[in-house]
Scaffold this motif. Structure first.
Motif, PDB file in Angstrom:
ATOM      1  N   ARG A  39     -86.283  36.862 -45.757  1.00 51.46           N
ATOM      2  CA  ARG A  39     -86.409  37.859 -46.721  1.00 51.46           C
ATOM      3  C   ARG A  39     -86.789  39.027 -46.031  1.00 51.46           C
ATOM      4  NH1 ARG A  39     -91.145  39.051 -45.066  1.00 51.46           N
ATOM      5  NH2 ARG A  39     -92.820  38.056 -45.831  1.00 51.46           N
ATOM      6  N   PRO A  71     -89.620  44.932 -48.677  1.00 51.34           N
ATOM      7  CA  PRO A  71     -90.223  46.431 -48.758  1.00 51.34           C
ATOM      8  C   PRO A  71     -90.735  46.641 -49.682  1.00 51.34           C
ATOM      9  CG  PRO A  71     -87.845  46.031 -49.627  1.00 51.34           C
ATOM     10  CD  PRO A  71     -88.346  44.657 -49.235  1.00 51.34           C
ATOM     11  N   GLU A 106     -91.794  44.587 -53.093  1.00 54.32           N
ATOM     12  CA  GLU A 106     -93.554  44.474 -52.990  1.00 54.32           C
ATOM     13  C   GLU A 106     -94.062  45.678 -53.613  1.00 54.32           C
ATOM     14  OE1 GLU A 106     -94.851  42.786 -49.258  1.00 54.32           O
ATOM     15  OE2 GLU A 106     -93.898  40.971 -50.106  1.00 54.32           O
ATOM     16  N   TYR A 163    -101.613  41.774 -50.169  1.00 55.51           N
ATOM     17  CA  TYR A 163    -100.474  41.302 -49.569  1.00 55.51           C
ATOM     18  C   TYR A 163    -100.657  39.810 -49.050  1.00 55.51           C
ATOM     19  CZ  TYR A 163     -97.571  40.658 -45.831  1.00 55.51           C
ATOM     20  OH  TYR A 163     -96.469  39.879 -44.922  1.00 55.51           O
ATOM     21  N   ILE A 220     -90.060  36.779 -40.968  1.00 62.53           N
ATOM     22  CA  ILE A 220     -89.699  37.968 -39.769  1.00 62.53           C
ATOM     23  C   ILE A 220     -90.298  39.346 -40.594  1.00 62.53           C
ATOM     24  CG2 ILE A 220     -87.910  39.037 -38.638  1.00 62.53           C
ATOM     25  CD1 ILE A 220     -86.210  36.585 -39.353  1.00 62.53           C
ATOM     26  N   ARG A 221     -91.296  39.620 -39.739  1.00 66.89           N
ATOM     27  CA  ARG A 221     -91.956  41.181 -40.214  1.00 66.89           C
ATOM     28  C   ARG A 221     -92.438  41.725 -38.980  1.00 66.89           C
ATOM     29  NH1 ARG A 221     -97.110  37.858 -42.839  1.00 66.89           N
ATOM     30  NH2 ARG A 221     -98.079  37.181 -41.098  1.00 66.89           N
ATOM     31  N   GLU A 246     -97.257  44.439 -36.867  1.00 63.16           N
ATOM     32  CA  GLU A 246     -98.721  45.026 -37.486  1.00 63.16           C
ATOM     33  C   GLU A 246     -99.565  43.991 -38.184  1.00 63.16           C
ATOM     34  OE1 GLU A 246     -95.761  46.081 -38.211  1.00 63.16           O
ATOM     35  OE2 GLU A 246     -95.624  46.583 -40.563  1.00 63.16           O
TER      36      GLU A 246
HETATM   37  N1  GLU Z   1     -94.459  44.706 -47.776  1.00 62.48           N
HETATM   38  C1  GLU Z   1     -94.719  44.467 -46.478  1.00 62.48           C
HETATM   39  C2  GLU Z   1     -94.457  45.674 -45.774  1.00 62.48           C
HETATM   40  O1  GLU Z   1     -93.972  46.751 -46.391  1.00 62.48           O
HETATM   41  C3  GLU Z   1     -93.843  43.253 -46.107  1.00 62.48           C
HETATM   42  C4  GLU Z   1     -94.277  42.803 -44.953  1.00 62.48           C
HETATM   43  C5  GLU Z   1     -93.663  41.327 -44.825  1.00 62.48           C
HETATM   44  O2  GLU Z   1     -92.442  41.585 -44.590  1.00 62.48           O
HETATM   45  O3  GLU Z   1     -94.280  40.241 -45.034  1.00 62.48           O
HETATM   46  O4  GLU Z   1     -94.862  45.806 -44.709  1.00 62.48           O
END
Ligand code: GLU
Length: 553
Positions: free
Chosen positions: A38, A41, A73, A232, A249-250, A253
């Motif tokens: 997923r 954003p 998000e 979060y 996958i992110r 940071e």
């Molecule tokens: N909403 C988070 C961000 O913008 C997503 C991070 C994630 O993929 O878990 O960084």
């Protein structure tokens, strides 16, 4: 007992038990090994290059048989901008990234929604309550000032900052005390009660970074903010579990928060998903690498590429080469395959952030555009110009067949030319097909008198030939009387016998017709411009050379 009492104090009565959500969002019925990814954003502005990059990696990791969904998000209402969600969704669509599930332009698709966090408040409440029920979460009434004081004290004592151990003031608060403070109108957050210790190390396997050892989390971090909205950390655990994500996958940071996340998953009784932390795309500034920045770098917002006229295919192709060092070799071997056929492997991604390289993007894009049909180039240039360069649009839209004929030159041949990297290049590329920019330079080996003679002779022999070889024969014909070799091979062997070769003579003609040393196939250009226009240009060139002569004398 007192835990349940605490739950009664903190949460409203009719919350669904968390277990019911397990029933509602059953594990997906997918073949073993199917990946569910997923992109998540936050709608805080435009689609960011980093989000596009992560989305691309998510979508190729899920592959054709997997699931790739979008979750919005939007828990931070302060940072949200109007149109933020559609900017992101339209942006992904523009780049051909098509999630199969989640929050889409056509509404929600899939049975694991809602896919927007602001619509999931009840769900987070239920899971937070399930933790409070077990004594694994509690309310904290610390004010911002109190927390600042603690931090200052920790800094003074050179201790790790945070809400842990002896600093976790409300860790053992009783339901009665909580009720009392609530009655006084005191706001509170809900904190996770960590059972971890700094002394312990946890081992995690990141799909990109490999095996990592990190200290276990001992912080009682916030899971619900004072308005009941999750942080979060908490939303990540609840959502990715209930949406049955297999691969997170992110951006890297988030790597430092991983111990918190793993602890949360385990405490909630969730299976820990696989993690892949991607190094960000970097920029070079004064010799130092830094993360690409929304504030400093125009290319941080993907709208930049659209404005410049980079086709989406080029940007994706470029990002693929950033994502995998094996992509370019694969592309050479498979020039016409869709990038989605590339066997992408997260494990082979680079550990340090790849540099954004504009020159590389240009090269990749020239290659991509060279394979487009004339029709596609014509339409793309028209669409781009209509939006971003209206004067150019006025000029080219009058006769689109002519425009298409321009872009047909040297296209659909085994080695197409690679002149155009982006649609904004088309203006200068097509310029001499519209306006004759009368300026004349001479090729190095041709003096003004010979130039005038050659051009005048050429006018006598020129007819609109049907083949390039016949056209070239005409040029060869005029060479010898002026001391230029008509045969390039012979010239290479005995250059001393000639003033120059047929190559120099065609450059002279090219300069007269296009004002450029370099151009696509001159034969085709002359056919398109037609004899009358070509002769007008040659006459003008002769006049300019005459003037040049006077200046020299
Ligand atoms: N909403 C988070 C961000 O913008 C997503 C991070 C994630 O993929 O878990 O960084």
């Amino acid at each position: 007992m007192s835990n349940l009492k605490m739950s009664d104090v903190l949460f409203k009565e009719n919350l669904r038990p968390a277990e019911e959500y397990e029933e509602l969002y059953k594990p997906r019925n997918l073949p073993e090994g199917t990946k569910v990814t997923r992109v998540a954003p936050s709608p805080t502005g435009y689609l960011h290059l980093g989000t596009l990059y992560v989305s691309l990696i998510d979508s190729i990791t899920a592959g054709e048989n997997g699931v790739f969904y979008v979750r919005i998000e939007d828990t931070d209402k302060k940072r949200e901008v109007e149109g933020g969600v559609s900017n992101i969704l339209n942006g992904l669509k523009d780049f051909g990234i098509n999630p199969t599930e989640g929050y889409t332009l056509n509404g929600e698709i899939g049975s694991y929604g809602p896919y927007k966090q602001s619509l999931r408040k009840e769900i987070y409440q239920s899971f937070a309550k399930s933790l409070v029920d077990k004594g694994l979460a509690y309310p904290c009434f610390c004010t911002a000032e109190e927390l600042n004081e603690v931090r200052a004290e920790q800094e003074k004592n050179k201790e790790r900052t945070g809400y842990y151990g002896k600093y976790a003031k409300h860790r053992n608060i009783t339901p009665e005390k909580a009720q009392e403070l609530i009655n006084e109108g005191k706001p509170f957050v809900v904190r996770f009660k960590s059972m971890g210790s700094e002394e312990n190390k946890i081992k995690v396997e990141d799909l990109i970074k490999g095996k990592i050892e990190m200290p276990e989390n001992d912080e009682d971090f916030v899971i619900l903010k004072s308005d009941g909205i999750p942080t979060y950390h908490f939303a990540h655990a609840v959502d990715d579990h209930l949406m049955r994500t297999t691969h997170i996958i992110r951006g890297d940071e988030w790597l430092s928060s991983l111990p918190k996340h793993i602890q949360l998953f385990k405490t909630l009784g969730f299976k820990v998903p696989k993690y892949a932390h991607i190094a960000p795309i970097m920029k070079l500034e004064n010799g130092n690498k830094r993360k690409i920045s929304k504030r400093k770098d125009p290319e941080a917002a993907v709208s930049f590429f659209k404005e410049q006229g980079f086709p989406a295919e080029s940007v994706i192709e470029y990002l693929m080469s950033v994502a995998s060092s094996e992509f370019e070799a694969w592309r050479k071997a498979n020039p016409n395959e869709s990038y989605t056929k590339f066997k992408f492997n997260l494990k082979k991604m680079s550990l340090s952030g790849a540099l954004f390289d504009g020159d590389k993007l240009n090269d990749v894009s020239k290659n991509v555009i060279s394979k487009f049909s004339a029709e596609k180039v014509t339409n793309s240039v028209l669409n781009w110009a209509k939006e971003y360069n209206t004067a150019f649009y006025e000029k080219i839209s009058k006769d689109t067949d002519y425009l298409k004929a321009i872009f047909s030159i040297d296209r659909d041949v085994p080695k197409p030319r690679k002149d155009i990297a982006k649609w904004s290049d088309a203006e200068s590329f097509t310029e001499y097909f519209y306006n004759y920019n009368a300026k004349m330079a001479l090729p190095e080996k041709i003096c003004p008198d010979d130039a005038i003679g050659l051009l005048s002779e050429y006018k006598k022999v020129y007819t609109e030939r049907q083949s390039q070889s016949e056209w070239f024969e005409d040029i060869k014909q005029i060479c010898e009387p002026f001391g230029f070799c008509a045969n390039t091979k012979e010239y290479r062997v005995n250059p001393q016998n000639y003033k120059g070769s047929v190559g120099d003579v065609s450059t002279l003609i090219r300069l007269a017709i296009t004002s450029r040393q370099n151009s696509p196939d001159l034969f085709s250009i002359m056919l398109l411009l037609k004899k009358e226009e070509c002769f007008k240009r040659i006459d003008k060139a002769i006049a300019l050379i005459e003037e040049l002569k006077k200046e020299i004398q």
